[in-house]
Design a protein around this motif. Sequence first.
Motif, PDB file in Angstrom:
ATOM      1  N   THR A  52       0.937  -1.128   0.023  1.00 12.77           N
ATOM      2  CA  THR A  52       0.155   0.105  -0.050  1.00 12.77           C
ATOM      3  C   THR A  52       0.816   0.987  -0.021  1.00 12.77           C
ATOM      4  O   THR A  52       2.172   1.201   0.539  1.00 12.77           O
ATOM      5  CB  THR A  52      -0.896   0.148   1.228  1.00 12.77           C
ATOM      6  N   ASP A  53       0.324   2.494  -0.322  1.00 12.11           N
ATOM      7  CA  ASP A  53       1.018   3.762  -0.682  1.00 12.11           C
ATOM      8  C   ASP A  53       1.498   4.384   0.950  1.00 12.11           C
ATOM      9  O   ASP A  53       2.268   4.602   1.000  1.00 12.11           O
ATOM     10  CB  ASP A  53       0.052   4.661  -1.089  1.00 12.11           C
ATOM     11  N   ARG A  54       0.577   3.950   1.650  1.00 17.27           N
ATOM     12  CA  ARG A  54       0.892   4.510   3.242  1.00 17.27           C
ATOM     13  C   ARG A  54       0.638   3.307   4.256  1.00 17.27           C
ATOM     14  O   ARG A  54      -0.253   2.519   3.964  1.00 17.27           O
ATOM     15  CB  ARG A  54      -0.124   5.482   3.536  1.00 17.27           C
ATOM     16  N   VAL A  55       1.523   3.367   5.505  1.00 16.28           N
ATOM     17  CA  VAL A  55       1.087   2.257   6.450  1.00 16.28           C
ATOM     18  C   VAL A  55       1.090   3.200   7.595  1.00 16.28           C
ATOM     19  O   VAL A  55       2.182   4.053   7.927  1.00 16.28           O
ATOM     20  CB  VAL A  55       2.236   1.442   6.374  1.00 16.28           C
ATOM     21  N   LEU A  56       0.190   3.006   8.480  1.00 20.46           N
ATOM     22  CA  LEU A  56      -0.024   3.719   9.701  1.00 20.46           C
ATOM     23  C   LEU A  56       0.392   2.662  10.766  1.00 20.46           C
ATOM     24  O   LEU A  56      -0.486   1.836  11.248  1.00 20.46           O
ATOM     25  CB  LEU A  56      -1.222   4.393   9.856  1.00 20.46           C
TER      26      LEU A  56
END
Length: 344
Positions: free
Chosen positions: A237-241
């Motif tokens: 994925t583009d972002r990981v939180l």
Amino acid sequence: MRATLLYQAGDVRVENVADPKIQQPTDAVIRIVAGCVCGSDLWPYKSQPYADHPRQMGHEFIGVVEETGAEVMRVKSGDLVVVPFTYSDGTCENCRRGLTTSCVHAGQWGVGGVDGGQGEAARIPFADGTLVKLPVGEDSELLPDLLTLSDVLCTGYHAARTAGVKAGDSVTVIGDGAVGLSAVISAKLLGAERIILMGRHISRTDLGREFGATDVVAGRGQDGVAAVRELTGGTGTDRVLECVGLKDALVQSAGVVRDGGVISRVGAPQYPEVPFGFMEFMRNITLTGGVAPSRAYIEELMPHILSGAIHPGRVFDRTVALDDIAEGYRLMNDREALKVLVRP
């Protein structure tokens, strides 16, 4: 007044302490009407050695202003206010930049002679810079939602903001605790198209779906990484939180982020070294995040609560009286509760 004290790991007591009083002209004293137990409270609850002078606990709370110092102008007696999880003066260079946790006068609740938030009342240093007035009464049904502005919702939002989540993005949220679920809410608010929640507690991940998660992955480690890769056609994925704070969670984050993507970590890190080496360097992964300056986000997020667009207070699945707060700690520590609300 009565307040929560932590003597040592597993030893939480409610005892009488000195009533808060105005000490500086910038102080206010509030009567606490709602507080809660934070996941970060569990770290000392699990590990703190015995202390002759126990600290007052709690850093997420709402109260009614009872008294103000002579220089306090923004709040007055009778106002219902939300209290960010650190206090700040609101005027220094860092505060003006929105980095209130780096305020030159910033401090933590429950240390240095400052009251904690799990009690009946508290002295608030730098009241004008710290407190935010709420446009509801103390009997409002929105109180649990508004209480999340003190910390947990703003922390999840900080993860999404620092990761740069925008419309159309794919996002993985690691952790199905209250911060992780708040990160799901926040990623959706910022327009993420796909939100993969990594967690294995079904009641929590079901709530995550209601908050906006499009997929749930229960696997951990390499199994979890493989599942996210399969869902995303092999790219990640583009972002990981990252909303856990453990080293394994950060390693997992690197496994599920796409090359050139961003990882934001807001879980309080329980490890001294960041496991990012040559391979992560070669993949052009950005690592960001940090402690959330919640005071800077409160007025931005509050309208979404007041309008009914989001209901972050649903993370509170148990409520206890102040005198029963030791049971609240146990419930969260034993994973029998997601987040415990405390009513003094």
